[in-house]
Design a protein around this motif. Structure first.
Motif, short mmCIF file in Angstrom:
data_model
loop_
_atom_site.label_atom_id
_atom_site.label_comp_id
_atom_site.label_asym_id
_atom_site.label_seq_id
_atom_site.Cartn_x
_atom_site.Cartn_y
_atom_site.Cartn_z
N LEU A 304 0.83 -1.20 0.00
CA LEU A 304 0.00 0.00 0.00
C LEU A 304 0.87 1.26 0.00
N TYR A 305 1.94 1.23 0.78
CA TYR A 305 2.85 2.38 0.86
C TYR A 305 3.53 2.63 -0.48
N GLU A 307 2.36 1.89 -3.40
CA GLU A 307 1.33 2.45 -4.28
C GLU A 307 1.15 3.94 -4.01
N TYR A 308 1.16 4.30 -2.75
CA TYR A 308 1.00 5.70 -2.37
C TYR A 308 2.19 6.54 -2.85
N ASP A 314 -3.12 10.06 -5.31
CA ASP A 314 -4.22 9.15 -4.98
C ASP A 314 -4.29 8.83 -3.49
N LYS A 317 -7.54 8.24 -1.85
CA LYS A 317 -8.21 6.96 -2.12
C LYS A 317 -7.55 5.81 -1.36
N ILE A 318 -6.24 5.92 -1.17
CA ILE A 318 -5.49 4.84 -0.53
C ILE A 318 -5.66 4.86 0.99
N VAL A 321 -8.28 2.61 2.61
CA VAL A 321 -7.90 1.20 2.57
C VAL A 321 -7.00 0.89 3.76
N TYR A 322 -6.06 1.79 4.01
CA TYR A 322 -5.16 1.65 5.15
C TYR A 322 -5.95 1.63 6.46
#
Length: 367
Positions: A304-305, A307-308, A314, A317-318, A321-322
């Protein structure tokens, strides 16, 4: 040219998170039907469920002569030479086989090599060969080329070295893919490749790196270039891939030609871009999770990190999820800094430092 091996570390799962044995059976059958027969597991993979899956999907359903089975002794768990026999017998029972075609010491590095020598694990491998319980032997390896040279000089009797090789790590100063490969070649050892797609990172490139590969072909998958890179190395005999969908399997089974020099140059250019965009070079193996006292699912937070960091716009949006992931506990803020995870990481990542970065990115900035 197809040197594909079926790695049983990453497998299809059901929505409930269990191994999808029905789909795995189909994938196993298709793999064999395409003329490939090398399957790889280990004692610790998926907390032992990998060897169970090998038994259910492969051993029970196909003649023993139709496949090659590789397994690995968790030598770093040994507290005596006798432990080698006990663990091996347990693996035989789990897989329900009389012998392994390839049997390796799992995850040799400086610390684990000391354990291997202390408890005569290489001597154990030789005994397995003499008694027909292992046809070929070797070890999987995560350390420097210099130490690899030392081990192979001392133990020329092994047949294989399993190395992490991909075009992103080829010139890495920590992984040393190229130097380790060249060391194995110098000693005349065949190479089995693990992490050719680096835990999926080379199957989903950031936009700029992806566009470079599109110049080569609009039809070929990004993962296929990573597989071809490893398969093109002359001393490589098997390229392991963990596949969890039929689409991935069929793509990996597609007939491939060796990389051209131009294609290789493009991959190295893409690797340069990729190194600048990956904040945490985690392969998602999950070894760090089982020993974590706070049950933090570290690879998921790193994914996730990353992706961020690749798409900071974004973040809005992320972040939700976190927040959903941490709602049930086991988030980066729960880390107590014991560093058990770091002792279990084949990539030798400073995990606690990265968890602090994740916490700062999400808990502090998005609270």
């Amino acid at each position: 040219m197809n040197k594909l091996g079926f790695g049983f570390l990453r497998l299809p799962v059901t929505p409930a998170g269990e191994i999808d044995l029905s789909l795995l059976d189909q994938m196993t059958d298709v793999f064999l039907a395409h003329g490939q027969n090398y399957f790889d597991t280990a004692y610790t993979y998926l907390d032992g469920k990998s060897e169970w899956a090998i038994r259910e999907s492969l051993v029970k359903r196909h003649p023993r002569s139709s496949f090659l089975l590789a397994d690995k002794l968790p030598g770093y768990k040994m507290t005596s030479h006798e432990d080698c026999y006990r663990y091996f017998k347990e693996q035989q029972d789990r897989c329900q086989v009389d012998f392994f075609d390839v049997y390796l010491l799992h995850w040799l590095n400086g610390k684990h090599y000391e354990i291997a020598e202390k408890y005569r694990e290489f001597e154990f491998l030789e005994e397995l060969k003499k008694t027909g319980k292992a046809i070929k032997t070797g070890f999987s390896y995560h350390d420097s080329a210099d130490l690899l040279d030392e081990i192979l000089t001392r133990h020329p009797e092994v047949d294989y070295v399993q190395l992490q090789i991909n075009y992103l790590d080829w010139e890495s100063s920590s992984i040393q893919s190229r130097r380790c490969y060249e060391t194995a070649v110098k000693h005349g050892k065949k190479v089995i490749v693990m992490e050719p797609v680096k835990g999926g990172a080379l199957a989903a490139l950031p936009e700029k790196a992806g566009r470079l590969l599109e110049k080569l072909s609009l039809d070929a998958s990004q993962a296929s270039y990573a597989i071809r890179f490893a398969e093109s190395l002359p001393q490589v005999e098997i390229v392991l891939s963990g596949m969890n969908t039929m689409e991935q399997l069929l793509d990996n089974l597609a007939c491939r030609q060796p990389l051209t020099e131009y294609e290789q140059s493009v991959l190295f250019e893409a690797a340069g871009l990729l190194r600048n965009s990956i904040a945490v070079p985690c392969t998602g193996c999950g070894y760090c999770v089982s020993g974590c006292p706070k049950k933090i699912h570290i690879p998921e937070y790193f994914r996730l990190y990353n992706e961020y960091k690749q798409n900071p716009g974004d973040g809005w949006k992320i972040a939700p999820v976190y927040q959903n992931m941490t709602a049930s506990g086991g988030g980066p803020a729960d880390c107590i800094g014991c560093k058990k995870c770091e002792g279990s990481c084949p990539q030798t990542l400073p995990i606690t430092k990265f968890l602090s970065d994740v916490r700062e990115a999400f808990d502090d900035r998005h609270s």
